[in-house]
Motif scaffolding. Structure first.
Motif, PDB file in Angstrom:
ATOM      1  N   TYR A 244     -11.552 -18.670  10.879  1.00 49.15           N
ATOM      2  CA  TYR A 244     -10.971 -20.011  10.733  1.00 49.15           C
ATOM      3  C   TYR A 244      -9.885 -20.244  11.779  1.00 49.15           C
ATOM      4  CZ  TYR A 244      -8.182 -23.800   8.763  1.00 49.15           C
ATOM      5  OH  TYR A 244      -7.470 -24.960   8.597  1.00 49.15           O
ATOM      6  N   LEU A 245      -9.050 -19.224  12.024  1.00 50.48           N
ATOM      7  CA  LEU A 245      -8.005 -19.351  13.030  1.00 50.48           C
ATOM      8  C   LEU A 245      -8.591 -19.496  14.426  1.00 50.48           C
ATOM      9  CD1 LEU A 245      -5.508 -16.643  11.709  1.00 50.48           C
ATOM     10  CD2 LEU A 245      -5.290 -19.119  11.500  1.00 50.48           C
ATOM     11  N   LYS A 246      -9.735 -18.836  14.661  1.00 55.02           N
ATOM     12  CA  LYS A 246     -10.402 -18.952  15.962  1.00 55.02           C
ATOM     13  C   LYS A 246     -10.805 -20.400  16.238  1.00 55.02           C
ATOM     14  CE  LYS A 246     -13.158 -17.715  19.478  1.00 55.02           C
ATOM     15  NZ  LYS A 246     -13.996 -18.906  19.638  1.00 55.02           N
ATOM     16  N   ASN A 247     -11.114 -21.148  15.188  1.00 53.13           N
ATOM     17  CA  ASN A 247     -11.560 -22.535  15.353  1.00 53.13           C
ATOM     18  C   ASN A 247     -10.442 -23.439  15.862  1.00 53.13           C
ATOM     19  OD1 ASN A 247     -13.675 -24.562  14.995  1.00 53.13           O
ATOM     20  ND2 ASN A 247     -12.396 -25.368  13.346  1.00 53.13           N
ATOM     21  N   ASN A 248      -9.177 -23.144  15.456  1.00 51.87           N
ATOM     22  CA  ASN A 248      -8.054 -23.979  15.897  1.00 51.87           C
ATOM     23  C   ASN A 248      -6.760 -23.164  15.951  1.00 51.87           C
ATOM     24  OD1 ASN A 248      -7.767 -23.678  13.131  1.00 51.87           O
ATOM     25  ND2 ASN A 248      -8.337 -25.802  12.684  1.00 51.87           N
TER      26      ASN A 248
END
Length: 425
Positions: A244-248
């Motif tokens: 999820y952090l990789k997405n934003n």
């Protein structure tokens, strides 16, 4: 406190500077007698060193350094905040100068430019001080400011975490969990000692990331409950957080200037939500002038017998946080005249707060009843009703579907200044 000061500075158009004290702990004066062995190369038989000042590694060093700083600030006419002892304030009629301290890093703000300049000069004569200029990077938090808004993010910290865990190229996720997912201590196989250590380090770093990422607070709080015996299922859930952090990675809190400065809160309780203990969970978020400054998710210490009781305990917890916020603002000289609002989606809890009749099922929450009743009677607090689908605090309590999750996260005031515009190459 840092978020409150940043929100105020944005609202009041105050400038913000950053200071750094070199070798801060060496400036403290010891009150106790402390002896140490002679350093290598100076050892003499039967002799030791009597310390006059603090050294790094002594447990007294942090307290001695802060006491020295406190004396210097009070000597120069600053008062110590009641809401936060690391906050120092000096007021002259409508002018105010503020110093916020975190170990050896300091934030200077306020509208008294002359006093801020004099304060820096006085501190420079007492300590080895470095003026870092405009506030841009504090405690690992990146701060970007313009005339219309301010964004706090931890993009560098997030990217470093993804690189360290080897997840820079992982598949991105839009949500932290599948909707309706429940994690238990009994699911999965327990990790070995090496895996347990990796899990604990990862969750510890994710906890620090929640300073500017309220959207991951729910999952990180749940994962932290299994630090003593993590399983492979817990590890997979933690890896999904990284996805999820990789997405934003650059998403953070957006603070904007509003017409009025008021205090509003949203709270909810997940009754008997813990599958292992059947304890309820309180979550709340508080906005100052429309900007999110406080949020928390906490599991109750005892079981609640009804959803109204769980909600009522949540009310008491958030009221204490709101009162602390009023004390902090009063220290700075800001008075909130408008009533504090706490939005709730449970009519039973609202009725109990407004008409505190002792029912058989609420006799044991009498202290909370009196505490909340006093605030309502004094016209400090009102508890309006809000539909469950509009409750912002839901994102801190349970796994939501993608549309509901994104809707609530946007209402928290989260923004990604690094996101590409639609249609951009």
């Amino acid at each position: 406190t840092v978020r409150v000061i940043l929100a105020l500075a944005m609202q009041k158009k105050w400038g913000m500077d950053q200071l750094d004290v070199k070798n801060a702990f060496l400036n403290g004066h010891l009150e106790e007698e402390v002896y140490m062995s002679m350093p290598p190369g100076y050892a003499q038989s039967g002799k030791c060193c009597h310390l006059k000042k603090a050294l790094y590694g002594l447990k007294q060093s942090p307290r001695a350094w802060f006491e020295r700083l406190r004396v210097v600030m009070k000597t120069n006419g600053y008062k110590q905040g009641n809401g936060d002892h690391t906050l120092f304030i000096k007021q002259r009629s409508d002018l105010v100068s503020i110093l916020l301290v975190y170990v050896d890093d300091m934030i200077v703000t306020g509208n008294d430019e002359e006093e801020k300049r004099k304060m820096k000069e006085r501190l420079a004569t007492e300590f080895d001080l470095k003026d870092l200029g405009k506030l841009r990077y504090f405690m690992g938090i990146e701060i970007a400011r313009s005339e219309t808004g301010l964004v706090m993010s931890q993009r560098k910290y997030t990217l470093d975490l993804l690189k360290e865990t080897g997840k820079l190229g992982c598949r991105p996720f839009l949500t932290l969990m599948e909707s309706g997912t429940k994690i238990s201590i009994k699911t999965g196989n327990i990790l070995d000692e090496e895996g347990k250590g990796q899990y604990q380090r990862l969750v510890g770093k994710l906890i620090y990331l929640t300073l500017t990422r309220p959207d991951i607070t729910y999952v990180v709080n749940v994962l932290s409950q299994f630090m003593h015996a993590p399983t492979d299922c817990h590890w997979k859930s933690a890896e999904r957080v990284l996805g999820y952090l990789k997405n934003n990675p650059g998403k953070g809190l957006l603070y904007t200037r509003q017409d009025k400065l008021n205090i509003e809160g949203y709270f909810d309780a997940d009754w008997a939500g813990c599958t292992d203990t059947r304890r309820s969970t309180t979550r709340y978020c508080i906005f100052l002038g429309g900007n999110l400054v406080v949020w928390r998710r906490k599991r109750h210490e005892v079981c609640s017998r009804s959803s109204a009781e769980a909600e009522y305990k949540a009310v008491a917890m958030e009221v204490t946080e709101m009162l602390w916020l009023k004390i902090l603002l009063a220290d700075i000289g800001i008075e909130i005249k408008e009533k504090m609002k706490m939005y709730c989606d449970n009519k039973s809890a609202i009725n109990l707060a407004n008409n505190p009749v002792l029912h058989d099922r609420t006799k044991h929450v009498e202290i909370d009843r009196h505490f909340i009743g006093e605030r309502i009677d004094s016209k400090e607090l009102i508890i309006p009703y809000m539909k469950s689908e509009d409750q912002i605090a839901d994102v801190l309590t349970k796994a939501l579907c993608t549309s509901q999750f994104e809707k609530n996260v946007s209402k928290l005031g989260m923004f990604d200044i690094y996101a590409k515009l639609e249609g951009e190459c």
